[in-house]
Scaffold this motif. Sequence first.
Motif, PDB file in Angstrom:
ATOM      1  N   LYS A  58       0.561  -1.521  -0.264  1.00 11.98           N
ATOM      2  CA  LYS A  58       0.095  -0.108   0.273  1.00 11.98           C
ATOM      3  C   LYS A  58       0.850   1.656   0.277  1.00 11.98           C
ATOM      4  N   ARG A  81      -4.974   0.931  -8.693  1.00  9.74           N
ATOM      5  CA  ARG A  81      -6.222   0.104  -7.079  1.00  9.74           C
ATOM      6  C   ARG A  81      -7.387   0.407  -7.341  1.00  9.74           C
ATOM      7  N   PRO A  82      -7.682  -0.953  -7.371  1.00 12.51           N
ATOM      8  CA  PRO A  82      -8.959  -1.190  -7.845  1.00 12.51           C
ATOM      9  C   PRO A  82      -9.617  -0.020  -6.875  1.00 12.51           C
ATOM     10  N   THR A  83      -9.701   0.660  -5.170  1.00 12.88           N
ATOM     11  CA  THR A  83     -10.368   1.150  -4.751  1.00 12.88           C
ATOM     12  C   THR A  83      -9.792   2.631  -3.778  1.00 12.88           C
ATOM     13  N   GLU A  84      -8.597   2.687  -5.039  1.00 16.95           N
ATOM     14  CA  GLU A  84      -7.798   3.825  -4.591  1.00 16.95           C
ATOM     15  C   GLU A  84      -7.183   4.478  -5.231  1.00 16.95           C
ATOM     16  N   ASN A  85      -6.495   4.437  -6.496  1.00 15.48           N
ATOM     17  CA  ASN A  85      -6.475   4.975  -7.616  1.00 15.48           C
ATOM     18  C   ASN A  85      -6.428   4.016  -9.322  1.00 15.48           C
ATOM     19  N   LYS A  86      -7.401   4.367  -9.945  1.00 14.07           N
ATOM     20  CA  LYS A  86      -7.649   3.735 -10.693  1.00 14.07           C
ATOM     21  C   LYS A  86      -7.064   3.629 -12.010  1.00 14.07           C
TER      22      LYS A  86
END
Length: 108
Positions: A58, A81-86
């Motif tokens: 992370k 990162r699917p939930t944070e940085n697409k």
Amino acid sequence: MILHKPIEKKDFSDCTHKDYGEFMVKLVADLHREILAYDAEWHADLEAELLVDGSAQKDLWGFNYYPDKDMLEYNSLINIRPTENKSSDILDSEICALVERVFRLWVA
């Protein structure tokens, strides 16, 4: 390679890759430990090296450095990162600023 002492921009001359007509260096920053890894074919190789060294995924962000322009490019597949940085680009300007801060701590 994980940096263990600060280096100068000229020290990148042996590890630059010529991609898209420009010289660049691939790097990964650990924002928590404030360390850098550099000089690999893929950002994922640097990420793996840092994970073995004790970093948490992370905290790792990939980017490129163009020595001729002294410019950072915040783009790497490890940044998705699917939930944070697409995106492969780092979308959060605060994270970009932290990546640059860590970079400037290690590179003069």
